[in-house]
Design a protein around this motif. Structure first.
Motif, PDB file in Angstrom:
ATOM      1  N   UNK A  87     -41.294 -96.742   1.725  1.00  0.00           N
ATOM      2  CA  UNK A  87     -42.364 -96.976   0.758  1.00  0.00           C
ATOM      3  C   UNK A  87     -43.741 -96.807   1.381  1.00  0.00           C
ATOM      4  N   UNK A  88     -43.795 -96.122   2.526  1.00  0.00           N
ATOM      5  CA  UNK A  88     -45.062 -95.888   3.207  1.00  0.00           C
ATOM      6  C   UNK A  88     -45.292 -94.390   3.297  1.00  0.00           C
ATOM      7  N   UNK A  89     -46.564 -93.958   3.131  1.00  0.00           N
ATOM      8  CA  UNK A  89     -46.883 -92.546   3.141  1.00  0.00           C
ATOM      9  C   UNK A  89     -46.667 -91.889   4.492  1.00  0.00           C
ATOM     10  N   UNK A  90     -46.353 -90.586   4.442  1.00  0.00           N
ATOM     11  CA  UNK A  90     -46.226 -89.793   5.663  1.00  0.00           C
ATOM     12  C   UNK A  90     -47.590 -89.202   6.016  1.00  0.00           C
ATOM     13  N   UNK A  91     -47.675 -88.578   7.177  1.00  0.00           N
ATOM     14  CA  UNK A  91     -48.920 -87.928   7.553  1.00  0.00           C
ATOM     15  C   UNK A  91     -49.249 -86.791   6.588  1.00  0.00           C
ATOM     16  N   UNK A  92     -48.225 -86.195   5.990  1.00  0.00           N
ATOM     17  CA  UNK A  92     -48.467 -85.153   4.989  1.00  0.00           C
ATOM     18  C   UNK A  92     -49.184 -85.739   3.775  1.00  0.00           C
TER      19      UNK A  92
ATOM     20  N   UNK B 119     -55.152 -96.594  13.408  1.00  0.00           N
ATOM     21  CA  UNK B 119     -54.541 -97.929  13.486  1.00  0.00           C
ATOM     22  C   UNK B 119     -53.734 -98.251  12.235  1.00  0.00           C
ATOM     23  N   UNK B 120     -54.162 -97.693  11.101  1.00  0.00           N
ATOM     24  CA  UNK B 120     -53.447 -97.976   9.848  1.00  0.00           C
ATOM     25  C   UNK B 120     -52.034 -97.442   9.836  1.00  0.00           C
ATOM     26  N   UNK B 121     -51.780 -96.354  10.572  1.00  0.00           N
ATOM     27  CA  UNK B 121     -50.424 -95.803  10.615  1.00  0.00           C
ATOM     28  C   UNK B 121     -49.449 -96.792  11.251  1.00  0.00           C
ATOM     29  N   UNK B 122     -49.979 -97.741  12.027  1.00  0.00           N
ATOM     30  CA  UNK B 122     -49.146 -98.776  12.640  1.00  0.00           C
ATOM     31  C   UNK B 122     -49.188-100.064  11.832  1.00  0.00           C
ATOM     32  N   UNK B 123     -50.389-100.483  11.418  1.00  0.00           N
ATOM     33  CA  UNK B 123     -50.541-101.811  10.799  1.00  0.00           C
ATOM     34  C   UNK B 123     -50.159-101.859   9.326  1.00  0.00           C
ATOM     35  N   UNK B 124     -50.430-100.794   8.571  1.00  0.00           N
ATOM     36  CA  UNK B 124     -50.128-100.825   7.130  1.00  0.00           C
ATOM     37  C   UNK B 124     -48.633-100.953   6.858  1.00  0.00           C
TER      38      UNK B 124
ATOM     39  N   UNK C 248     -44.216-104.442   5.008  1.00  0.00           N
ATOM     40  CA  UNK C 248     -42.913-105.021   5.336  1.00  0.00           C
ATOM     41  C   UNK C 248     -42.954-106.546   5.258  1.00  0.00           C
ATOM     42  N   UNK C 249     -44.108-107.131   5.620  1.00  0.00           N
ATOM     43  CA  UNK C 249     -44.267-108.583   5.558  1.00  0.00           C
ATOM     44  C   UNK C 249     -44.313-109.078   4.128  1.00  0.00           C
ATOM     45  N   UNK C 250     -44.831-108.256   3.198  1.00  0.00           N
ATOM     46  CA  UNK C 250     -44.884-108.656   1.798  1.00  0.00           C
ATOM     47  C   UNK C 250     -46.218-108.464   1.117  1.00  0.00           C
ATOM     48  N   UNK C 251     -47.211-107.927   1.827  1.00  0.00           N
ATOM     49  CA  UNK C 251     -48.498-107.661   1.204  1.00  0.00           C
ATOM     50  C   UNK C 251     -48.374-106.471   0.249  1.00  0.00           C
ATOM     51  N   UNK C 252     -49.021-106.522  -0.936  1.00  0.00           N
ATOM     52  CA  UNK C 252     -49.022-105.358  -1.836  1.00  0.00           C
ATOM     53  C   UNK C 252     -49.674-104.159  -1.164  1.00  0.00           C
ATOM     54  N   UNK C 253     -49.260-102.949  -1.540  1.00  0.00           N
ATOM     55  CA  UNK C 253     -49.746-101.734  -0.904  1.00  0.00           C
ATOM     56  C   UNK C 253     -51.249-101.572  -0.977  1.00  0.00           C
ATOM     57  N   UNK C 254     -51.843-101.830  -2.176  1.00  0.00           N
ATOM     58  CA  UNK C 254     -53.286-101.645  -2.310  1.00  0.00           C
ATOM     59  C   UNK C 254     -54.068-102.661  -1.473  1.00  0.00           C
ATOM     60  N   UNK C 255     -53.457-103.844  -1.227  1.00  0.00           N
ATOM     61  CA  UNK C 255     -54.116-104.843  -0.394  1.00  0.00           C
ATOM     62  C   UNK C 255     -53.985-104.466   1.082  1.00  0.00           C
ATOM     63  N   UNK C 256     -52.811-103.980   1.474  1.00  0.00           N
ATOM     64  CA  UNK C 256     -52.593-103.581   2.873  1.00  0.00           C
ATOM     65  C   UNK C 256     -53.526-102.435   3.254  1.00  0.00           C
ATOM     66  N   UNK C 257     -53.620-101.416   2.389  1.00  0.00           N
ATOM     67  CA  UNK C 257     -54.523-100.300   2.662  1.00  0.00           C
ATOM     68  C   UNK C 257     -55.978-100.745   2.704  1.00  0.00           C
TER      69      UNK C 257
ATOM     70  N   UNK D  63     -53.417 -93.652   1.095  1.00  0.00           N
ATOM     71  CA  UNK D  63     -52.432 -92.589   1.332  1.00  0.00           C
ATOM     72  C   UNK D  63     -51.292 -93.096   2.205  1.00  0.00           C
ATOM     73  N   UNK D  64     -51.611 -93.881   3.224  1.00  0.00           N
ATOM     74  CA  UNK D  64     -50.566 -94.429   4.099  1.00  0.00           C
ATOM     75  C   UNK D  64     -49.766 -95.503   3.362  1.00  0.00           C
ATOM     76  N   UNK D  65     -50.456 -96.315   2.547  1.00  0.00           N
ATOM     77  CA  UNK D  65     -49.795 -97.421   1.848  1.00  0.00           C
ATOM     78  C   UNK D  65     -49.072 -96.969   0.583  1.00  0.00           C
ATOM     79  N   UNK D  66     -49.258 -95.700   0.192  1.00  0.00           N
ATOM     80  CA  UNK D  66     -48.722 -95.181  -1.066  1.00  0.00           C
ATOM     81  C   UNK D  66     -49.168 -96.070  -2.219  1.00  0.00           C
ATOM     82  N   UNK D  67     -50.467 -96.298  -2.284  1.00  0.00           N
ATOM     83  CA  UNK D  67     -51.046 -97.154  -3.310  1.00  0.00           C
ATOM     84  C   UNK D  67     -52.105 -96.363  -4.072  1.00  0.00           C
TER      85      UNK D  67
END
Length: 658
Positions: free
Chosen positions: A16-21, A265-270, A275-284, A533-537
């Protein structure tokens, strides 16, 4: 900023996380800098070598050459134009198919004509200076060509916002009755126009700091910062989001790019946040807001600290000290909001056994040596150019201690190439900023503009600040951090310093903050779009979340403008202690109001009370501090009472049912 294969692998492990593409696609849609021509094979190697040579030439020009500024600056701009047409196509967008290893004929013509106009000035410098305002028809035509082609470079690299503003300024110059000859002379052939202060600062300082950042990145310092953040906060409530805040503050401080840092850094932290449970738009949004805040983090501030010292005319150490509390409040606000969100959602941290150990991180502290030496040299009075070059050499030296990141000839060329490439957008933006500054100087528009703002404000600082904030956000759309600050300092800061008699450091900090938040403020929120884009949000939802998380950036500049004591100006040691304590308590109240949670969930009246308490304590003053503290204490007491009642009911429920 390109990402390594290991980062891509990290992203791809979560479905559920975006790729570099995905990142590339959305950034090509919104970010001009991400839309480049495809090069491969021999041509790619030639271009890489040329960019590396350009970076080395800038080192030579700043360290050894003693040329006149009217030779250095147009030479620099001409070379930038050549590289822009080599690297950036005329059309942007992920669906635009670019032919590999090919430059259209019209781009070749534009590149030669644009660069040639500036090179003509270099070659005929003495004669043109002697002509003064009596430049001949050929020189007028070359000036027109040079400015128009520089504008096209700006459209390709940074987009329309700043270009539209500059065009309005030029039209105003014609509207005053100035002839084409006069306008071209002032904007093209003097150091008050295209080759004015912004380009002078860019060619002297910015390029070298960008190259330094590229070499620092090769040492693996980003991974080191992320490991430190994991060690410090990974196991805490909602740990991954707190890791994002800390690591992005550290990495963004030296990267000079909100967007680049968001992706790195987002490619690692998002993925960890989702995975912890934060919504995608909040994580991004957390990553975008934190990465953007990295640009205001001393002691580097994305190189803006050095530039601000130069523009304001104060020692570098003064800027660093003044920037500490506002930056700390910014990140405290984000940190507290992710904490309160995690508490409200019942989220946990990362298991300690999965986190790096302190004993594994400490041996890598040598990576900080280039940063420390850079700051110490500048404080000791060394020139910024020399300090940046020596610090870059230290990056090469410290890389030798790590086999994985050891500097090889290929990495050396790659770092030079990256530094040169990242400098192009900044240089183009600075050139256009020079046009704006040139028109202001030539027409006296600055005084008219100041008088207009002061007239509308009717002497009220709050209105002048608000209008200046709008100008900064509009001018800062899509513009790189360092160029952003140069533009704000030359166009917006005088409104506050001259028109409203605001302290110069306060004024420059104010415009810098609001120029930077353009990266997360809709509609051109490039850092937020990268995070989405990374969070797919949803990009716009991510941008609005990031804006809300960065609430401190919208409040604190107003506070220190009204009361410079927050920047430790005209204050005492006792007042400083009181300001620090009440300001951080104010951020606790403000963050709880934004998230609707303190010890338990807050209803609307309680949120309003928390908001009032936060604003009162953020504004330095005994009366407002007392009001804010009383409100916050009352809230805590009531929240604690409510929490105890809930706990009592919960513990009593089983016995009642039995």
């Amino acid at each position: 900023m390109k990402k390594s294969g290991t980062v891509e692998a990290t992203i791809n492990t979560e479905p559920d996380v975006g790729t570099m593409a995905d990142v590339d696609e959305i950034m090509k849609k919104f970010d001009r800098e991400s839309n480049v021509r495809p090069w491969s094979g021999g041509p790619k190697k030639v271009i890489s070598a040329a960019l590396a040579a350009f970076a080395l030439f800038m080192v030579y020009m700043n360290l050894f050459a003693v040329w006149d500024e009217r030779i250095r600056r147009p030479l620099f701009v001409g070379m930038v134009i050549l590289f822009v047409f080599i690297l950036f196509p005329a059309r942007k967008g992920s669906k635009v198919r670019q032919k590999e290893n090919r430059i259209p004929v019209y781009d070749m013509i534009l590149a030669i004509a644009g660069a040639g106009s500036f090179f003509y000035f270099v070659v005929n410098n003495r004669a043109i200076i002697n002509h003064a305002t009596r430049i001949n028809q050929t020189e007028v035509i070359l000036g027109v060509i040079g400015i128009l082609i520089l504008a096209e470079c700006c459209r390709r690299v940074t987009g329309w916002p700043i270009l539209i503003v500059a065009s309005c300024f030029v039209l105003y110059a014609f509207g005053t009755g100035a002839s084409l000859r006069k306008i071209i002379y002032n904007l093209f052939y003097t150091t008050t126009g295209v080759i004015g202060t912004p380009i002078g600062v860019c060619s002297t300082y910015i390029v070298l700091f960008v190259v330094f950042g590229a070499f620092l990145e090769t040492t693996g310092i980003s991974d080191f910062f992320i490991q430190c953040a994991n060690c410090l906060a990974g196991a805490a409530t909602g740990g991954p989001a707190k890791v994002s805040v800390i690591s992005s503050a550290l990495c963004g401080m030296v990267s000079g790019s909100s967007v680049g840092n968001t992706v790195t850094t987002g490619s690692v932290t998002i993925p960890m946040m989702k995975k912890t449970g934060y919504p995608g738009e909040f994580a991004g949004a957390v990553e975008a807001a934190s990465s953007t805040g990295g640009q205001i983090m001393p002691p580097i501030m994305g190189a803006a600290a050095f530039l601000m010292a130069e523009m304001v005319g104060v020692p570098y150490a003064d800027i660093v000290v003044r920037a500490i509390l506002p930056a700390a409040l910014y990140f405290t606000g984000i940190f507290l909001m992710v904490h309160f969100r995690a508490k409200r959602l019942g989220l946990q941290g990362i298991p300690r056994e999965e986190l790096p150990k302190t004993r594994d991180i400490l041996p890598k502290c040598y990576l900080l040596i280039p940063l420390i030496v850079l700051v110490v040299m500048i404080v000791q009075g060394f020139t910024m150019s020399r300090s940046a070059i020596i610090a870059t050499g230290l990056c090469i030296l410290v890389s030798m201690f790590d086999k994985e990141h050891r500097m090889t000839p290929a990495r050396f060329v790659s770092a030079l190439e990256t530094g040169a490439r990242n400098s192009l957008s900044i240089a183009v933006a600075c050139g256009i900023a020079g046009i704006i500054a040139g028109v202001v100087t030539m027409t006296g528009l600055g005084q008219i503009f100041i008088s207009a703002i002061v007239g509308v404000a009717h002497g009220q600082l709050i209105i002048a600040l608000f209008l200046t904030m709008i100008c900064c956000i509009l001018l800062g759309m899509g513009v790189p951090t360092t160029a952003n600050y140069v533009i704000m300092a030359t166009t917006c800061a005088p409104i506050l310093t001259t028109g409203m008699s605001l302290n110069p450091i306060c004024a420059n900090m104010f415009v810098f903050y609001f120029g930077i938040v353009a990266d997360i403020t809709p509609p051109v929120a490039l850092a937020a779009y990268a995070g989405s884009a990374i969070a797919k949000a949803d990009p716009m939802k991510t941008a609005f979340n990031a804006t809300r998380l960065a609430i401190a950036a919208f409040v604190v500049p107003y506070v220190f403008s009204f009361n410079p004591a927050m920047l430790f100006i005209d204050t005492t040691a006792v007042q400083v202690v009181l300001i620090v304590v009440t300001s951080f308590l104010g951020m606790v109240a403000l963050a709880s109001a934004m998230e609707g949670y303190l010890l338990t969930e807050l209803n609307k009246p309680f949120r309003a009370a928390a908001l009032a308490a936060g604003l009162c304590m953020l504004y330095p003053g005994n009366v407002t501090d007392l009001i804010g503290i009383v409100l916050l204490v009352a809230l805590v007491v009531m929240q604690k009472s409510m929490k105890n009642k809930v706990s009592t009911r919960t513990s009593a429920s089983p016995s009642t049912h039995s």
